[in-house]
Design a protein around this motif. Structure first.
Motif, PDB file in Angstrom:
ATOM      1  N   VAL A 136      -1.568  -1.221  -1.293  1.00 24.44           N
ATOM      2  CA  VAL A 136      -0.795  -0.020  -2.231  1.00 24.44           C
ATOM      3  C   VAL A 136       0.412   0.305  -1.808  1.00 24.44           C
ATOM      4  CG1 VAL A 136      -1.282   2.265  -2.592  1.00 24.44           C
ATOM      5  CG2 VAL A 136      -3.129   0.944  -2.760  1.00 24.44           C
ATOM      6  N   ASP A 137       0.565   0.410  -0.277  1.00 22.84           N
ATOM      7  CA  ASP A 137       1.944   0.725   0.033  1.00 22.84           C
ATOM      8  C   ASP A 137       3.049  -0.400  -0.008  1.00 22.84           C
ATOM      9  OD1 ASP A 137       0.866   3.009   1.085  1.00 22.84           O
ATOM     10  OD2 ASP A 137       0.841   2.378   3.081  1.00 22.84           O
ATOM     11  N   GLU A 138       2.692  -1.482  -0.076  1.00 20.71           N
ATOM     12  CA  GLU A 138       3.561  -2.715   0.128  1.00 20.71           C
ATOM     13  C   GLU A 138       4.000  -2.776  -1.523  1.00 20.71           C
ATOM     14  OE1 GLU A 138       1.986  -5.780   3.550  1.00 20.71           O
ATOM     15  OE2 GLU A 138       1.541  -6.088   1.328  1.00 20.71           O
ATOM     16  N   ASN A 139       3.124  -2.589  -2.324  1.00 20.19           N
ATOM     17  CA  ASN A 139       3.436  -2.833  -4.102  1.00 20.19           C
ATOM     18  C   ASN A 139       4.152  -1.156  -4.472  1.00 20.19           C
ATOM     19  OD1 ASN A 139       2.495  -5.299  -5.159  1.00 20.19           O
ATOM     20  ND2 ASN A 139       1.020  -4.812  -3.797  1.00 20.19           N
ATOM     21  N   ASP A 140       4.188  -0.235  -3.590  1.00 21.32           N
ATOM     22  CA  ASP A 140       4.598   1.087  -3.911  1.00 21.32           C
ATOM     23  C   ASP A 140       4.069   1.632  -5.147  1.00 21.32           C
ATOM     24  OD1 ASP A 140       6.250   3.079  -3.820  1.00 21.32           O
ATOM     25  OD2 ASP A 140       8.132   2.296  -4.780  1.00 21.32           O
ATOM     26  N   ALA A 141       2.648   1.422  -5.209  1.00 25.92           N
ATOM     27  CA  ALA A 141       1.861   1.437  -6.415  1.00 25.92           C
ATOM     28  C   ALA A 141       1.265   3.202  -6.296  1.00 25.92           C
ATOM     29  CB  ALA A 141       0.539   0.876  -6.193  1.00 25.92           C
ATOM     30  N   ALA A 142       0.926   3.508  -7.442  1.00 23.29           N
ATOM     31  CA  ALA A 142       0.442   4.947  -7.537  1.00 23.29           C
ATOM     32  C   ALA A 142      -1.082   4.595  -7.242  1.00 23.29           C
ATOM     33  CB  ALA A 142       0.600   5.592  -9.009  1.00 23.29           C
ATOM     34  N   GLY A 143      -1.350   4.731  -5.967  1.00 24.68           N
ATOM     35  CA  GLY A 143      -2.886   4.568  -5.685  1.00 24.68           C
ATOM     36  C   GLY A 143      -3.454   5.366  -4.513  1.00 24.68           C
ATOM     37  N   TYR A 144      -4.666   5.496  -4.763  1.00 22.14           N
ATOM     38  CA  TYR A 144      -5.638   6.492  -3.744  1.00 22.14           C
ATOM     39  C   TYR A 144      -6.447   5.739  -3.171  1.00 22.14           C
ATOM     40  CZ  TYR A 144      -2.494   9.661  -6.335  1.00 22.14           C
ATOM     41  OH  TYR A 144      -1.490  10.599  -6.792  1.00 22.14           O
ATOM     42  N   VAL A 145      -6.532   5.737  -1.900  1.00 24.58           N
ATOM     43  CA  VAL A 145      -7.604   4.827  -1.010  1.00 24.58           C
ATOM     44  C   VAL A 145      -8.792   5.950  -0.696  1.00 24.58           C
ATOM     45  CG1 VAL A 145      -8.277   3.390   0.456  1.00 24.58           C
ATOM     46  CG2 VAL A 145      -6.018   3.020  -0.662  1.00 24.58           C
TER      47      VAL A 145
ATOM     48  N   PHE B  38      -6.353  -2.712   4.934  1.00 22.09           N
ATOM     49  CA  PHE B  38      -6.190  -3.845   3.889  1.00 22.09           C
ATOM     50  C   PHE B  38      -5.732  -3.445   2.896  1.00 22.09           C
ATOM     51  CE2 PHE B  38      -7.119  -6.874   0.531  1.00 22.09           C
ATOM     52  CZ  PHE B  38      -6.544  -8.008   1.066  1.00 22.09           C
ATOM     53  N   SER B  39      -6.535  -2.410   1.988  1.00 28.79           N
ATOM     54  CA  SER B  39      -6.340  -1.601   0.978  1.00 28.79           C
ATOM     55  C   SER B  39      -5.306  -0.730   0.647  1.00 28.79           C
ATOM     56  CB  SER B  39      -7.504  -0.944   0.375  1.00 28.79           C
ATOM     57  OG  SER B  39      -8.654  -1.756   0.243  1.00 28.79           O
TER      58      SER B  39
END
Ligand SMILES: Cc1cc2nc3c(=O)[nH]c(=O)nc-3n(C[C@H](O)[C@H](O)[C@H](O)COP(=O)(O)OP(=O)(O)OC[C@H]3O[C@@H](n4cnc5c(N)ncnc54)[C@H](O)[C@@H]3O)c2cc1C
Length: 459
Positions: A361-370, A356-357
């Motif tokens: 992150v991918d859908e929003n093209d965010a700079a995010g690390y899960v 889910f997380s």
């Protein structure tokens, strides 16, 4: 309140030696922000007490004069926990940093709250003992108690709450109380120590603590396990925990984070979804059996490699890199601030939470690390952005909101270890319902004027 009158300054400065009270701008600014983007109100002064009695005198005076007080440990919180929201006085506990008594025969230590975790473990290590809760940061014991901190070894050893036996606490009006005892067990009334653990300095100031210690394990086995998909790795976590394997650490890392670690630390690890894990045991033989079972379970979940021949120095490097993950991410995104999502769910729901997380992150093209302390079902998503870019910052907040809401919906919590601070207040009603009102009543009973660490836990 961010300026004191000359009368207030002279009254407050009389409680401590002159060099331990400051209205200087830089000292005040140094106590305005933790590692998060949460903004506080500049405190009017900072004081560094060194005894319980000094804390009691200060609080008795501030309470009588309606002055907000915010306790401060090492300032490493991630939700604005020690950030003064109404200015007032910051009570910096760092000079109460004595290890008072190590009692190896009882596996206990008495400490002041400003002792830093790493120094405590250096000293206890001389007796073959350690204090296991290990947030990556070199936090103070007072801050760890107040946030109920935990970390990579919590899956085996538990969180700070499991190590607090006895506390000396100064209440908001300046009254000194003692909670708990030094016996290994007790059924004697309400567990007040646990009430103060995790209360984030909103109910009282901890000035002394008796902590439980445990023996340093004699044998370690560390492994890195790779997978094709984060989902497979998170399924392996749930299965390993469910099988009764007792890992001392079980961390999930995504390829993007391993890439940054390789670049910074030269780890040379495959840049694919991975688990870092460690087991502790009494002999090589027991660890070999554990390894065989762990390997089999991971292979059943699609592991592509199970690398266990990790040398002692590689093991230390691997955990150092994991502990410094936040800093590594930060350095890779200069000029940005983090939103650190910290949610936890029952272990069986961990895989879907990860999927889910990552999708968000991918859908929003965010700079995010899960990633996260997978063995505890604890998930971190570090989202990097520019608070000045309204569109980007609100998109990151929305991701945080959706992940936390989903975790609560799955029976989890809005914060696995970082505490509520400012950032998680809005989720408390959702998570706790009527119990949140009881928390408010307890706060009101102990601090009717709401002066101790105002604006935290409660809106
Ligand atoms: C790189 C990094 C990694 C981290 N990883 C983890 C992790 O894995 N696990 C985890 O749990 N946390 C983690 N944290 C968050 C943080 O380190 C912990 O929450 C830690 O417990 C904060 O301790 P501190 O001494 O910095 O306290 P502070 O941030 O100064 O204060 C924390 C809270 O404690 C209160 N307080 C401080 N001293 C007292 C006292 N004597 N009496 C009463 N209240 C007091 C403050 O008012 C505040 O509400 C991480 C932080 C960083 C920067």
């Amino acid at each position: 309140m961010n300026e004191f009158t000359p009368e207030q300054i002279s009254a407050l400065s009389a409680f401590v030696d002159p060099e331990r009270f400051s209205t200087g701008q830089s000292n005040r600014e140094l106590h305005l922000k933790d590692v998060s983007a949460h903004q506080g109100i500049l405190p009017a002064a900072v004081v560094w007490p060194v005894t319980t009695e000094e804390v009691a005198k200060i609080l008795s005076w501030t309470y009588a004069h309606d002055i907000p007080v915010t306790p401060w440990g090492a300032g490493t919180s991630t939700e604005g926990n020690p950030v003064p929201t109404l200015g007032g006085l910051v009570l910096d506990m760092t000079q109460m940093d004595k290890i008072i008594d190590i009692r190896p025969q009882d596996l206990q230590v008495d400490v002041q709250p400003g002792v830093l975790r790493k120094e405590l473990n250096r000293q206890c290590g001389k007796y073959g003992l350690f204090f296991p809760p290990d947030p990556g940061a070199d936090a103070s014991i007072g801050g760890m108690i107040a946030n109920n901190a935990s970390g990579v070894q919590t899956v085996k050893y538990g969180a700070t709450k499991d190590y607090v036996m006895k506390l000396t606490v100064v209440l908001p009006q300046g009254k000194i109380i003692h909670t708990g005892c030094k016996a290994h067990k007790s059924s004697s009334g309400y567990d007040l120590s646990r009430l103060f653990v995790g209360s984030e300095g909103t109910l009282g100031v901890v000035t002394e603590a008796t902590l439980r210690l445990t023996g340093i394990p004699s044998h370690h086995l560390a492994a890195t396990i790779t997978f094709n998909a984060l989902e497979d790795a998170s399924k392996a976590v749930a299965i390993m925990i469910g099988s009764g394997l007792d890992p001392a650490a079980l961390e999930l890392l995504p390829p993007q984070l391993i890439r940054l670690m390789n670049r910074e630390k030269g780890l040379g690890l495959p840049e694919v979804p991975s688990l870092f894990c460690e087991f502790h045991g009494i002999s090589e033989a027991t660890l070999k059996e554990v390894e065989n079972l762990a390997r089999e379970l991971c292979e059943d979940c699609g592991a592509t490699a199970f690398r266990s021949g990790v040398t002692e120095s590689e093991r230390k490097e691997m955990w150092r890199a994991r502990h410094e993950a936040y800093e590594t991410i930060h350095r890779a995104h200069p000029g940005t601030e983090p939103i650190i999502v910290d949610a936890a769910v029952p272990i069986s729901r961990y895989p879907e939470m990860i999927v889910f997380s990552q999708k968000l992150v991918d859908e929003n093209d965010a700079a995010g690390y899960v990633f996260g302390h997978a063995g505890d079902g604890n998930l971190h998503v570090v989202l990097m952005g520019d608070p000045g870019n309204e569109k980007e910052w609100s998109m990151l907040h929305d991701i945080n909101h959706q992940i936390v809401t989903q975790a609560v919906k799955l029976g989890g919590t809005c914060t696995g270890e970082h505490g509520v601070g400012i950032g998680k207040r809005k989720f408390m009603e959702l998570e706790h319902g009527e119990s949140y009102q009881l928390m408010g009543q307890i706060k009101h009973l102990i601090d009717p004027k709401g002066l101790l660490n105002p604006g935290k836990i409660f809106i």
